[in-house]
Design a protein around this motif. Sequence first.
Motif, PDB file in Angstrom:
ATOM      1  N   ALA A  83       0.815  -1.211   0.000  1.00  7.30           N
ATOM      2  CA  ALA A  83       0.000   0.000   0.000  1.00  7.30           C
ATOM      3  C   ALA A  83       0.851   1.265   0.000  1.00  7.30           C
ATOM      4  O   ALA A  83       0.569   2.220  -0.734  1.00  7.30           O
ATOM      5  N   GLU A  84       1.903   1.291   0.819  1.00  3.65           N
ATOM      6  CA  GLU A  84       2.656   2.535   1.010  1.00  3.65           C
ATOM      7  C   GLU A  84       3.854   2.667   0.075  1.00  3.65           C
ATOM      8  O   GLU A  84       4.228   3.786  -0.288  1.00  3.65           O
ATOM      9  N   LEU A  85       4.466   1.548  -0.309  1.00  7.46           N
ATOM     10  CA  LEU A  85       5.606   1.621  -1.219  1.00  7.46           C
ATOM     11  C   LEU A  85       5.147   1.469  -2.668  1.00  7.46           C
ATOM     12  O   LEU A  85       5.414   2.338  -3.510  1.00  7.46           O
ATOM     13  N   VAL A  86       4.445   0.387  -2.947  1.00  7.08           N
ATOM     14  CA  VAL A  86       4.077   0.091  -4.338  1.00  7.08           C
ATOM     15  C   VAL A  86       2.971   1.023  -4.833  1.00  7.08           C
ATOM     16  O   VAL A  86       3.123   1.724  -5.841  1.00  7.08           O
ATOM     17  N   ASP A  87       1.840   1.036  -4.111  1.00  4.70           N
ATOM     18  CA  ASP A  87       0.711   1.866  -4.553  1.00  4.70           C
ATOM     19  C   ASP A  87       0.894   3.334  -4.188  1.00  4.70           C
ATOM     20  O   ASP A  87       0.147   4.186  -4.678  1.00  4.70           O
ATOM     21  N   GLY A  88       1.900   3.616  -3.331  1.00  6.84           N
ATOM     22  CA  GLY A  88       2.173   4.989  -2.939  1.00  6.84           C
ATOM     23  C   GLY A  88       3.377   5.551  -3.662  1.00  6.84           C
ATOM     24  O   GLY A  88       3.264   6.152  -4.725  1.00  6.84           O
ATOM     25  N   LEU A  89       4.563   5.295  -3.129  1.00  7.64           N
ATOM     26  CA  LEU A  89       5.781   5.914  -3.654  1.00  7.64           C
ATOM     27  C   LEU A  89       6.078   5.529  -5.097  1.00  7.64           C
ATOM     28  O   LEU A  89       6.397   6.373  -5.937  1.00  7.64           O
ATOM     29  N   LEU A  90       5.982   4.229  -5.427  1.00  6.21           N
ATOM     30  CA  LEU A  90       6.384   3.767  -6.753  1.00  6.21           C
ATOM     31  C   LEU A  90       5.322   3.961  -7.830  1.00  6.21           C
ATOM     32  O   LEU A  90       5.592   3.757  -9.012  1.00  6.21           O
ATOM     33  N   ALA A  91       4.118   4.354  -7.421  1.00  2.18           N
ATOM     34  CA  ALA A  91       3.021   4.478  -8.393  1.00  2.18           C
ATOM     35  C   ALA A  91       3.284   5.575  -9.415  1.00  2.18           C
ATOM     36  O   ALA A  91       2.799   5.505 -10.545  1.00  2.18           O
ATOM     37  N   ALA A  92       4.047   6.590  -9.008  1.00  5.60           N
ATOM     38  CA  ALA A  92       4.387   7.676  -9.925  1.00  5.60           C
ATOM     39  C   ALA A  92       5.893   7.714 -10.113  1.00  5.60           C
ATOM     40  O   ALA A  92       6.653   7.617  -9.152  1.00  5.60           O
ATOM     41  N   GLU A  93       6.331   7.854 -11.335  1.00  6.41           N
ATOM     42  CA  GLU A  93       7.763   7.924 -11.624  1.00  6.41           C
ATOM     43  C   GLU A  93       8.375   9.159 -10.969  1.00  6.41           C
ATOM     44  O   GLU A  93       7.768  10.235 -10.952  1.00  6.41           O
ATOM     45  N   PHE A  94       9.570   9.019 -10.421  1.00  2.51           N
ATOM     46  CA  PHE A  94      10.251  10.174  -9.832  1.00  2.51           C
ATOM     47  C   PHE A  94      10.761  11.061 -10.967  1.00  2.51           C
ATOM     48  O   PHE A  94      11.596  10.641 -11.779  1.00  2.51           O
ATOM     49  N   ASP A  95      10.254  12.306 -11.020  1.00  4.91           N
ATOM     50  CA  ASP A  95      10.617  13.204 -12.120  1.00  4.91           C
ATOM     51  C   ASP A  95      11.304  14.475 -11.647  1.00  4.91           C
ATOM     52  O   ASP A  95      11.495  15.412 -12.425  1.00  4.91           O
ATOM     53  N   GLY A  96      11.678  14.514 -10.364  1.00  4.87           N
ATOM     54  CA  GLY A  96      12.361  15.683  -9.844  1.00  4.87           C
ATOM     55  C   GLY A  96      11.453  16.838  -9.482  1.00  4.87           C
ATOM     56  O   GLY A  96      11.928  17.900  -9.065  1.00  4.87           O
ATOM     57  N   SER A  97      10.156  16.657  -9.620  1.00  2.61           N
ATOM     58  CA  SER A  97       9.202  17.725  -9.322  1.00  2.61           C
ATOM     59  C   SER A  97       9.050  17.915  -7.817  1.00  2.61           C
ATOM     60  O   SER A  97       9.485  17.080  -7.018  1.00  2.61           O
ATOM     61  N   ILE A  98       8.436  19.016  -7.431  1.00  2.00           N
ATOM     62  CA  ILE A  98       8.156  19.274  -6.017  1.00  2.00           C
ATOM     63  C   ILE A  98       7.300  18.152  -5.440  1.00  2.00           C
ATOM     64  O   ILE A  98       7.536  17.671  -4.331  1.00  2.00           O
ATOM     65  N   GLU A  99       6.296  17.723  -6.227  1.00  2.00           N
ATOM     66  CA  GLU A  99       5.417  16.656  -5.743  1.00  2.00           C
ATOM     67  C   GLU A  99       6.195  15.359  -5.504  1.00  2.00           C
ATOM     68  O   GLU A  99       5.967  14.672  -4.501  1.00  2.00           O
ATOM     69  N   ALA A 100       7.112  15.049  -6.424  1.00  2.00           N
ATOM     70  CA  ALA A 100       7.899  13.822  -6.273  1.00  2.00           C
ATOM     71  C   ALA A 100       8.818  13.906  -5.059  1.00  2.00           C
ATOM     72  O   ALA A 100       8.959  12.931  -4.299  1.00  2.00           O
ATOM     73  N   GLU A 101       9.446  15.062  -4.861  1.00  2.74           N
ATOM     74  CA  GLU A 101      10.320  15.238  -3.700  1.00  2.74           C
ATOM     75  C   GLU A 101       9.517  15.137  -2.402  1.00  2.74           C
ATOM     76  O   GLU A 101       9.968  14.531  -1.421  1.00  2.74           O
ATOM     77  N   GLN A 102       8.343  15.721  -2.378  1.00  3.32           N
ATOM     78  CA  GLN A 102       7.513  15.666  -1.177  1.00  3.32           C
ATOM     79  C   GLN A 102       7.059  14.244  -0.878  1.00  3.32           C
ATOM     80  O   GLN A 102       7.014  13.827   0.284  1.00  3.32           O
ATOM     81  N   ALA A 103       6.722  13.501  -1.929  1.00  2.00           N
ATOM     82  CA  ALA A 103       6.293  12.116  -1.727  1.00  2.00           C
ATOM     83  C   ALA A 103       7.428  11.277  -1.159  1.00  2.00           C
ATOM     84  O   ALA A 103       7.209  10.456  -0.261  1.00  2.00           O
ATOM     85  N   THR A 104       8.632  11.488  -1.675  1.00  2.00           N
ATOM     86  CA  THR A 104       9.792  10.750  -1.178  1.00  2.00           C
ATOM     87  C   THR A 104      10.084  11.106   0.272  1.00  2.00           C
ATOM     88  O   THR A 104      10.359  10.225   1.099  1.00  2.00           O
ATOM     89  N   ALA A 105      10.032  12.395   0.597  1.00  2.00           N
ATOM     90  CA  ALA A 105      10.294  12.833   1.971  1.00  2.00           C
ATOM     91  C   ALA A 105       9.240  12.289   2.932  1.00  2.00           C
ATOM     92  O   ALA A 105       9.555  11.863   4.053  1.00  2.00           O
ATOM     93  N   ALA A 106       7.990  12.303   2.501  1.00  2.00           N
ATOM     94  CA  ALA A 106       6.913  11.803   3.361  1.00  2.00           C
ATOM     95  C   ALA A 106       7.052  10.307   3.604  1.00  2.00           C
ATOM     96  O   ALA A 106       6.829   9.820   4.722  1.00  2.00           O
ATOM     97  N   PHE A 107       7.435   9.563   2.555  1.00  2.00           N
ATOM     98  CA  PHE A 107       7.641   8.120   2.709  1.00  2.00           C
ATOM     99  C   PHE A 107       8.701   7.862   3.770  1.00  2.00           C
ATOM    100  O   PHE A 107       8.508   7.039   4.679  1.00  2.00           O
TER     101      PHE A 107
END
Length: 526
Positions: free
Chosen positions: A337-361
């Motif tokens: 739920a948290e790694l696969v359907d959460g963090l990995l569901a969207a490709e890391f593209d260097g955006s603010i949203e991607a950075e925030q998702a990584t930090a929150a994880f």
Amino acid sequence: MDQGSEQTDPRVVRRDPAVDAANAGGFTDLATSPFRIDRDRIAASPFFARLGGVTQVVSAGGAGLLHNRLTHSLKVAQVARAIAERITTGPDAGLADKLGGCDPDVAEAAALAHDLGHPPFGHLGEQTLDRIARHRFGLADGFEGNAQTFRIITTTDVRGPSAIGLDLTTAVRAAVLKYPWLRLHHPAPHPSAMAVPPRGAGEPAEAPGTGAAKFSAYATELDDFEQARAAFAGRVEGWQQTVEASVMDTADDIAYAIHDLQDFHRIGVLQHAPVAAELGEWLEHAGELAALDDETLHAELRRPGRSLERVRRRMHGKDAWIVDDDAFAAAVARVRAELVDGLLAAEFDGSIEAEQATAAFSANWTARLVDGVFVLASPSTRTGHVSLRPAQWHEVQVLKFVHRRFVLLRPDLALHQRGQAGVVSSLVDALDAWLADRDEVSRLPRRLHDLVELAHAEYTGLARTAPELLVGATGEPVSGPDAVRELARGRAVVDFVASLTDKQAVTLLDALSGRAAQPWSDSFVL
């Protein structure tokens, strides 16, 4: 803590308490707390600084996207301090005191120091140096990163007031001992002989007869090992970690389980589809997979769900003290739920949203796992006095599985690592040949020359005072000045190579091979 209490508390005894700033050539500590002094000495060590150039899993190539051993150590220290503060202010504080104490500064210092002994190229370099040390140089102790850490803080670092090690307190030295035994000799009976050996104490299946797979001190540092452990006699068993060592070990597990997954998501290596297939297949067909015999399971390992099922079975074989199928299934579901359907569901593209998702994880998982830490009065031999509760323990195992299965076992990583192993082996060959060249021995790198003299003095002393510890890789006693000289030469070369960064190792080999365009120099090494 006043000065009088420091003098009577065995936890703050230093290797050479007679040495202080007054007679140490102007050496001055910035802190007054003995454990803060230790932490500061470790942080100021060049061995600590070099970790910024040592691989965690793969080289970051200067891009700053991947953890190195330095950033890993800083995060382990952060988690260790959080755990120690939680213990000292919570309901487990009394039990921790009875077991020898849990000081946040000690736990943080040990965490900062825990990877000092890692050689170039991380665990790959460690395995290569161990084979070379045992098979080429006849060193029964071989090489082990944890034992090398203890050797650095007690012997080969010269930045402490006594110019022999860092002159740390017994508490910090003991807290660094993640595997509190030697490879072969100590303590007796050796932990490898226990019915259920502690983690790391068993002999490796690929090298039977070589002693414990993991250990935290060489025979040359036995005196320092015994002094550090003596302060905890009667508090913890001879094979058990101190509470602060257990805090460091647990923090290392937590940091490792989280930040390497972040790293490989960032660079696109950890992909959503294969991880989702593996975890999803096991969750949907757990009963059917459990019914497969071992031979069929092994034959079908490439199919999704099978590798995770094999991990579940191994956990039952090794960690019956805590393993639970319901907790395992819940852990797989949470990670999906948290790694696969959460963090990995969207490709890391260097955006603010991607950075925030990584930090929150990272923040959410760290908080959850630290919240699961507690102190055990009588732990299994497979864990320390500080452990994770069943839910979090299983989650860590699943996170580490994902890292191993989808990063460490990749063929392209194996290709990269084989090249790195070749660098280490060739560098040892070149340095050993230089030592054997009588015409050029006077122009050895100064540090290598000093390490040869140090090791020769150590092995000569062992031959005189503890000959039972002076054995070759086959376990046979070693005697005579020539044999002692060969052991010292091997240990010095291994010490020297282990003190390099990844880049230094490659550059030095280029210079020794005639491939460098400019004379190679680095004051720390030469």
